[in-house]
Scaffold this active site. Structure first.
Site, mmCIF file in Angstrom:
data_model
loop_
_atom_site.group_PDB
_atom_site.id
_atom_site.type_symbol
_atom_site.label_atom_id
_atom_site.label_comp_id
_atom_site.label_asym_id
_atom_site.label_seq_id
_atom_site.Cartn_x
_atom_site.Cartn_y
_atom_site.Cartn_z
ATOM 1 C CB THR A 94 -23.395 -38.347 -8.229
ATOM 2 O OG1 THR A 94 -22.586 -39.508 -8.448
ATOM 3 C CG2 THR A 94 -22.900 -37.225 -9.128
ATOM 4 N N GLY A 204 -35.296 -36.281 8.403
ATOM 5 C CA GLY A 204 -34.453 -36.247 7.200
ATOM 6 C C GLY A 204 -33.253 -37.181 7.278
ATOM 7 C CG ASP A 218 -24.966 -46.300 4.529
ATOM 8 O OD1 ASP A 218 -24.454 -45.551 3.680
ATOM 9 O OD2 ASP A 218 -24.757 -46.179 5.758
ATOM 10 C CE LYS A 222 -21.615 -45.171 5.783
ATOM 11 N NZ LYS A 222 -22.730 -44.760 6.627
#
Ligand code: HSE
Length: 335
Positions: A94, A204, A218, A222
């Site tokens: 998810t 995209g 993001d 990481k």
């Protein structure tokens, strides 16, 4: 191996296709016979203890937008499914959420308590709770794998953990977000920030919440995963000093070029943990363009080594799930 799949978006669908196309090889080469016994998305679920028909599942999802139409009397997904059906591995796909890591965090903790091994490509739970999830996994004697969370299909975590085993990594720095690398590369080719962002959106690349890419969340997630797994630190998102790329302007780009460097969003572990735009010499192997990811590990004895590859994409990330599944299969067959 009986699998519960949480989420059925691009990555999970690519994984289902990968399983379908590699069934025979997985069995002969690895003794692996994966069966997806339960899957749920935000609108419904499907279960079959003898294994769902993956082609049917994919076409139902395509036609109705949910796996809930796979069978009559679709049960509730989420934690309810984890409690109600027998499985060996939970695959969490998810969306990453850096506010409270839900619903992924609840799926993972419920599954660990039920004795399931975990594969997560969802970064949220790891970014916010890595140390406690590791403790919970060890307490419940289950394995947790997450190679797709950093570098997608490029085995960055595996390289640092296993290929460099015996070495002491002293520092690393990397480009861990493909979208911002694409935008910054295009700014160096003359585009404005706005045009480069619009172009990245059209292709995209940009996350539904653009802040995750542009403000560095993001990349920071990481970095948290790398710091915990590779450097043995016990850190979470608030430990990262974070600056995104919104303030990178034409002047910064031109100045970088004058010095034979390029502006890159760099995640680094060198004393502190930081994500921020930095100038990287254009002849440094780290200085990759487009959506590529790259990371340079500096070790005590073997110097600096750089690994480069695609850091996102459905099929690439699905291949990392398969890698983790094979790894779990190997680990559990040792006992
Ligand atoms: N938004 C991420 C990127 C996707 O651009 O790299 C992969 O985590």
């Amino acid at each position: 191996m009986r699998i519960i799949l949480c989420g059925f978006g691009v990555v999970a669908q690519s994984f289902a296709k990968l399983l379908e196309s590699r069934t025979a090889e997985l069995y002969t080469k690895y003794g692996l016979k994966p069966r997806i016994v339960g899957v749920f998305d935000s609108k419904g679920s499907a279960t079959d203890s003898s294994g769902l028909n993956l082609n049917k599942l994919l076409s139902v999802k395509k036609k109705y937008g949910t796996v809930g139409n796979y069978q009559k009397n679709s049960e509730k997904g989420g934690v309810n499914m984890i409690h109600s059906i027998d499985a060996d591995v939970l695959i969490e796909t998810t969306a990453s959420n850096y506010k409270d890591a839900e619903p992924g965090l609840s799926h993972i903790t419920a599954a660990m308590k039920a004795g399931l091994h975990i594969i997560s490509v969802n970064k949220g739970p790891l970014a916010l709770a890595f140390p406690s999830l590791m403790e919970l996994a060890s307490y419940n004697q289950v394995l947790m794998r997450f190679s797709g969370t950093v570098g997608g299909g490029t085995p960055i975590l595996d390289y640092a953990k296993n290929s460099l085993s015996g070495e002491r990594i002293v520092s690393f720095q990397g480009i861990l977000n493909g979208t911002t690398n694409y935008i910054l590369s295009n700014m160096h080719s003359g585009m404005s920030f706005e045009t480069a962002l619009t172009d990245a959106k059209k292709r995209g690349y940009v996350e539904a919440d653009e802040s995750l890419d542009l403000d560095g969340l993001d990349a920071a997630a990481k970095l948290v995963i790398l710091a915990n797994w590779i450097m043995g630190m016990k850190v979470t998102m608030p430990d990262i000093k974070l600056t995104g790329i919104r303030k990178v302007n034409d002047e910064i780009i031109k100045n970088a070029e004058k010095n034979a460097t390029a502006t890159k969003l760099i995640a680094s572990c060198n004393g502190g943990l930081e994500v921020s735009p930095k100038q990287i010499p254009i002849n440094d192997p780290l200085c990759v363009n487009g959506t590529l990811n790259a990371i340079s590990f500096t070790s005590e004895h073997s110097g600096t080594q750089t690994i480069i590859g695609r850091g996102a994409g459905g099929t690439e990330t699905a291949s990392s799930i398969l890698r983790d599944l094979i790894d779990i299969r190997k680990e559990i067959s040792r006992f």
